[in-house]
Write an enzyme that holds these catalytic residues in place. Sequence first.
Site, short mmCIF file in Angstrom:
data_model
loop_
_atom_site.label_atom_id
_atom_site.label_comp_id
_atom_site.label_asym_id
_atom_site.label_seq_id
_atom_site.Cartn_x
_atom_site.Cartn_y
_atom_site.Cartn_z
N GLU A 1 0.97 -1.22 0.09
CA GLU A 1 0.11 -0.17 -0.01
C GLU A 1 0.82 1.21 -0.09
OE1 GLU A 1 -3.99 -0.61 2.08
OE2 GLU A 1 -2.64 -1.28 3.36
N GLU B 1 -3.90 -9.53 3.65
CA GLU B 1 -4.57 -9.42 4.79
C GLU B 1 -5.87 -10.35 5.20
OE1 GLU B 1 -2.81 -5.02 3.78
OE2 GLU B 1 -3.52 -7.00 2.93
#
Length: 272
Positions: A126, A146
């Site tokens: 990210e 995740e």
Amino acid sequence: MSTAVEPYKPGIFDLTHKLTVEKHGHTALITINHPPANTWDRESLIGLKLVVEHLNHDDDIYALVICGQGEKFFSAGADLKLFADGDRVRAREMARRFGEAFEALRDFRGVSIAAINGFALGGGLECALACDIRIAERQAQLGLPEASVGLLPCAGGTQALAWLVGEGWAKRMILCGERLDAEKALRIGLIEQIVEPGEARGHALLLAARVARQSPVAVRTIKPLIDSVRSRGPNTLGAAEREAFIGLFEAEDTLEGVNAFLEKREPLWRNR
């Protein structure tokens, strides 16, 4: 390949040892320095936000490069020990810290380049997605895992990845946990360049140095126009683009750039 760096205004960034900031010409080099996996925590996220905000007010900085310390990790993302006890208050704060840090990086007024020197997973990817350009070493691995631990990307990953590589690949990476090597990442448009091991930082600094040849006023006018396509669509931006073009004629650098070209010399940017 010149990669010489110097300290960047010593004392300003003593807020955390988990980030180091150096200068290379008109480029700020930010190194994630949190071994063994260069994970992000509260301290380093606050630090990144403050660093970028400071760089936005430094007229001598036109670009930034962010890389990871060591040979194995760009960043493995969040330190999962922070979430092991299920504390929702902490989780809320960390989500906010991630968002603020990477939004600041995304909105940096110059050109940002991620030099991906190894694993870029979760919040590490990210971070790279928040940059304008991504250069990865051949051994790099990229993923958003995740969901495999019951979480989700909370720092723009679901949005930025889908925009960059399309909905299908975003779902493969996030929902199916698919991890990509550098070759596949290049093929789908997740990165813009592959380099050999140990060379990401050097290539990123060389590319960033090319930014200094551009008018910094023009760069910070153009970048939001490109970014705006994500939310507004290309057909709605024509008028804004034309107005921004006319607005550049209020800048000294515009006159300098045109005349330097006509006089066959390098422009001397004044950043105004």
